[in-house]
Design a protein around this motif. Structure first.
Motif, PDB file in Angstrom:
ATOM      1  N   ALA A   8       0.844  -1.196   0.000  1.00  0.00           N
ATOM      2  CA  ALA A   8       0.000   0.000   0.000  1.00  0.00           C
ATOM      3  C   ALA A   8       0.880   1.247   0.000  1.00  0.00           C
ATOM      4  CB  ALA A   8      -0.901  -0.015   1.224  1.00  0.00           C
ATOM      5  N   TYR A   9       0.528   2.212  -0.823  1.00  0.00           N
ATOM      6  CA  TYR A   9       1.292   3.455  -0.993  1.00  0.00           C
ATOM      7  C   TYR A   9       0.381   4.607  -0.620  1.00  0.00           C
ATOM      8  CZ  TYR A   9       4.162   6.951  -3.407  1.00  0.00           C
ATOM      9  OH  TYR A   9       4.942   8.032  -3.712  1.00  0.00           O
ATOM     10  N   GLY A  10       0.713   5.296   0.450  1.00  0.00           N
ATOM     11  CA  GLY A  10      -0.169   6.363   0.885  1.00  0.00           C
ATOM     12  C   GLY A  10       0.556   7.421   1.690  1.00  0.00           C
ATOM     13  N   PRO A  11      -0.169   8.400   2.204  1.00  0.00           N
ATOM     14  CA  PRO A  11       0.445   9.495   2.961  1.00  0.00           C
ATOM     15  C   PRO A  11       0.994   9.019   4.309  1.00  0.00           C
ATOM     16  CG  PRO A  11      -1.932   9.719   2.957  1.00  0.00           C
ATOM     17  CD  PRO A  11      -1.610   8.587   2.058  1.00  0.00           C
ATOM     18  N   VAL A  12       2.205   9.466   4.631  1.00  0.00           N
ATOM     19  CA  VAL A  12       2.884   9.112   5.877  1.00  0.00           C
ATOM     20  C   VAL A  12       3.607  10.367   6.374  1.00  0.00           C
ATOM     21  CG1 VAL A  12       4.657   7.669   6.949  1.00  0.00           C
ATOM     22  CG2 VAL A  12       3.235   6.732   5.154  1.00  0.00           C
ATOM     23  N   VAL A  13       3.613  10.566   7.675  1.00  0.00           N
ATOM     24  CA  VAL A  13       4.341  11.677   8.280  1.00  0.00           C
ATOM     25  C   VAL A  13       5.684  11.155   8.777  1.00  0.00           C
ATOM     26  CG1 VAL A  13       4.373  13.361  10.152  1.00  0.00           C
ATOM     27  CG2 VAL A  13       2.231  12.865   8.967  1.00  0.00           C
ATOM     28  N   PHE A  14       6.775  11.779   8.333  1.00  0.00           N
ATOM     29  CA  PHE A  14       8.108  11.453   8.839  1.00  0.00           C
ATOM     30  C   PHE A  14       8.474  12.536   9.845  1.00  0.00           C
ATOM     31  CE2 PHE A  14       8.081   8.947   5.031  1.00  0.00           C
ATOM     32  CZ  PHE A  14       8.813   7.840   5.374  1.00  0.00           C
ATOM     33  N   ARG A  15       8.903  12.111  11.034  1.00  0.00           N
ATOM     34  CA  ARG A  15       9.172  13.045  12.124  1.00  0.00           C
ATOM     35  C   ARG A  15      10.612  12.896  12.580  1.00  0.00           C
ATOM     36  NH1 ARG A  15       5.158  12.355  16.961  1.00  0.00           N
ATOM     37  NH2 ARG A  15       6.044  10.282  16.824  1.00  0.00           N
ATOM     38  N   ASP A  16      11.351  13.996  12.533  1.00  0.00           N
ATOM     39  CA  ASP A  16      12.729  14.065  13.040  1.00  0.00           C
ATOM     40  C   ASP A  16      12.637  14.489  14.501  1.00  0.00           C
ATOM     41  OD1 ASP A  16      15.373  14.499  13.646  1.00  0.00           O
ATOM     42  OD2 ASP A  16      15.758  15.834  11.960  1.00  0.00           O
ATOM     43  N   ARG A  17      12.845  13.551  15.392  1.00  0.00           N
ATOM     44  CA  ARG A  17      12.672  13.827  16.814  1.00  0.00           C
ATOM     45  C   ARG A  17      13.747  14.772  17.347  1.00  0.00           C
ATOM     46  NH1 ARG A  17       7.971  11.509  19.100  1.00  0.00           N
ATOM     47  NH2 ARG A  17       9.085  11.175  21.000  1.00  0.00           N
ATOM     48  N   ALA A  18      14.951  14.722  16.802  1.00  0.00           N
ATOM     49  CA  ALA A  18      16.039  15.556  17.293  1.00  0.00           C
ATOM     50  C   ALA A  18      15.780  17.036  16.995  1.00  0.00           C
ATOM     51  CB  ALA A  18      17.359  15.127  16.675  1.00  0.00           C
ATOM     52  N   ALA A  19      15.211  17.317  15.820  1.00  0.00           N
ATOM     53  CA  ALA A  19      14.998  18.707  15.415  1.00  0.00           C
ATOM     54  C   ALA A  19      13.575  19.182  15.684  1.00  0.00           C
ATOM     55  CB  ALA A  19      15.319  18.865  13.936  1.00  0.00           C
ATOM     56  N   TYR A  21      10.936  18.396  13.848  1.00  0.00           N
ATOM     57  CA  TYR A  21      10.417  18.736  12.532  1.00  0.00           C
ATOM     58  C   TYR A  21       9.687  17.536  11.959  1.00  0.00           C
ATOM     59  CZ  TYR A  21      10.433  20.140   7.630  1.00  0.00           C
ATOM     60  OH  TYR A  21      10.075  20.467   6.359  1.00  0.00           O
ATOM     61  N   ALA A  22       8.564  17.773  11.318  1.00  0.00           N
ATOM     62  CA  ALA A  22       7.812  16.695  10.677  1.00  0.00           C
ATOM     63  C   ALA A  22       7.396  17.147   9.289  1.00  0.00           C
ATOM     64  CB  ALA A  22       6.585  16.349  11.508  1.00  0.00           C
ATOM     65  N   PHE A  23       7.369  16.197   8.347  1.00  0.00           N
ATOM     66  CA  PHE A  23       6.915  16.520   7.002  1.00  0.00           C
ATOM     67  C   PHE A  23       6.070  15.381   6.464  1.00  0.00           C
ATOM     68  CE2 PHE A  23      11.086  14.632   6.672  1.00  0.00           C
ATOM     69  CZ  PHE A  23      10.985  13.714   5.635  1.00  0.00           C
ATOM     70  N   LEU A  24       5.148  15.744   5.613  1.00  0.00           N
ATOM     71  CA  LEU A  24       4.197  14.802   5.041  1.00  0.00           C
ATOM     72  C   LEU A  24       4.647  14.423   3.652  1.00  0.00           C
ATOM     73  CD1 LEU A  24       1.411  13.377   5.172  1.00  0.00           C
ATOM     74  CD2 LEU A  24       0.434  15.467   4.234  1.00  0.00           C
ATOM     75  N   TRP A  37      -2.450  15.384  11.743  1.00  0.00           N
ATOM     76  CA  TRP A  37      -1.729  16.350  10.913  1.00  0.00           C
ATOM     77  C   TRP A  37      -2.446  17.690  10.946  1.00  0.00           C
ATOM     78  CZ3 TRP A  37       2.968  16.776   9.745  1.00  0.00           C
ATOM     79  CH2 TRP A  37       3.429  17.544   8.685  1.00  0.00           C
ATOM     80  N   GLU A  38      -1.853  18.706  10.361  1.00  0.00           N
ATOM     81  CA  GLU A  38      -2.359  20.070  10.406  1.00  0.00           C
ATOM     82  C   GLU A  38      -3.765  20.212   9.826  1.00  0.00           C
ATOM     83  OE1 GLU A  38       0.704  21.800   8.118  1.00  0.00           O
ATOM     84  OE2 GLU A  38       2.157  21.793   9.751  1.00  0.00           O
ATOM     85  N   ASP A  39      -4.093  19.366   8.851  1.00  0.00           N
ATOM     86  CA  ASP A  39      -5.407  19.475   8.220  1.00  0.00           C
ATOM     87  C   ASP A  39      -6.480  18.643   8.937  1.00  0.00           C
ATOM     88  OD1 ASP A  39      -4.573  16.957   7.543  1.00  0.00           O
ATOM     89  OD2 ASP A  39      -4.751  17.223   5.378  1.00  0.00           O
ATOM     90  N   VAL A  46       6.343   7.925  11.134  1.00  0.00           N
ATOM     91  CA  VAL A  46       7.594   7.169  11.195  1.00  0.00           C
ATOM     92  C   VAL A  46       8.642   8.105  11.776  1.00  0.00           C
ATOM     93  CG1 VAL A  46       9.374   5.978   9.868  1.00  0.00           C
ATOM     94  CG2 VAL A  46       6.981   5.750   9.210  1.00  0.00           C
ATOM     95  N   ASP A  47       9.265   7.719  12.886  1.00  0.00           N
ATOM     96  CA  ASP A  47      10.319   8.526  13.502  1.00  0.00           C
ATOM     97  C   ASP A  47      11.654   8.199  12.842  1.00  0.00           C
ATOM     98  OD1 ASP A  47       8.678   9.837  15.346  1.00  0.00           O
ATOM     99  OD2 ASP A  47       8.776   8.152  16.722  1.00  0.00           O
ATOM    100  N   VAL A  48      12.396   9.247  12.463  1.00  0.00           N
ATOM    101  CA  VAL A  48      13.698   9.074  11.832  1.00  0.00           C
ATOM    102  C   VAL A  48      14.770   9.695  12.708  1.00  0.00           C
ATOM    103  CG1 VAL A  48      12.831   8.928   9.475  1.00  0.00           C
ATOM    104  CG2 VAL A  48      13.366  11.148  10.424  1.00  0.00           C
ATOM    105  N   GLU A  49      15.973   9.179  12.602  1.00  0.00           N
ATOM    106  CA  GLU A  49      17.103   9.670  13.396  1.00  0.00           C
ATOM    107  C   GLU A  49      17.580  11.031  12.925  1.00  0.00           C
ATOM    108  OE1 GLU A  49      19.130   7.858  15.747  1.00  0.00           O
ATOM    109  OE2 GLU A  49      17.600   6.306  15.866  1.00  0.00           O
ATOM    110  N   ILE A  50      17.584  11.228  11.611  1.00  0.00           N
ATOM    111  CA  ILE A  50      18.167  12.441  11.050  1.00  0.00           C
ATOM    112  C   ILE A  50      17.416  12.796   9.769  1.00  0.00           C
ATOM    113  CG2 ILE A  50      19.921  11.298   9.650  1.00  0.00           C
ATOM    114  CD1 ILE A  50      21.876  13.405  10.811  1.00  0.00           C
ATOM    115  N   SER A  51      17.281  14.077   9.507  1.00  0.00           N
ATOM    116  CA  SER A  51      16.641  14.539   8.278  1.00  0.00           C
ATOM    117  C   SER A  51      17.431  15.732   7.747  1.00  0.00           C
ATOM    118  CB  SER A  51      15.186  14.928   8.534  1.00  0.00           C
ATOM    119  OG  SER A  51      15.123  16.112   9.305  1.00  0.00           O
TER     120      SER A  51
END
Length: 82
Positions: A8-19, A21-24, A37-39, A46-51
């Motif tokens: 399945a391919y769909g919208p996901v939020v990636f979140r940089d916990r260190a900074a 910052y999150a992006f869709l 999300w904002e809307d 999905v939490d990422v180590e670095i972005s």
């Protein structure tokens, strides 16, 4: 394309916990957690180590190696070809 073999391919939020910052974006990854999300939609996160917000190359805090000293030391040790 064959049906039923692709993830399945769909919208996901990636979140940089260190900074903080999150992006869709869209991805096949899914997280166990969800976030609103904002809307107002509830999306997997999905939490990422670095972005790009916290990576040293993109923030301008990357260190450059001194290669000139290495070349000069090599020429001093083995002589300069002329």
């Amino acid at each position: 394309m064959r049906k039923g073999i692709h993830p399945a391919y769909g919208p996901v939020v990636f979140r940089d916990r260190a900074a903080g910052y999150a992006f869709l974006t869209r991805s096949t990854l899914t997280g166990d957690q969800t976030v609103e999300w904002e809307d107002g939609r509830t999306l997997p996160v999905v939490d990422v180590e670095i972005s790009h917000v916290s990576h040293p190359f993109y923030t301008g805090t990357a260190r450059v190696l001194d290669t000139a000293g290495r070349v000069e030391r090599f020429e001093r040790r083995y002589g300069k070809q002329g």
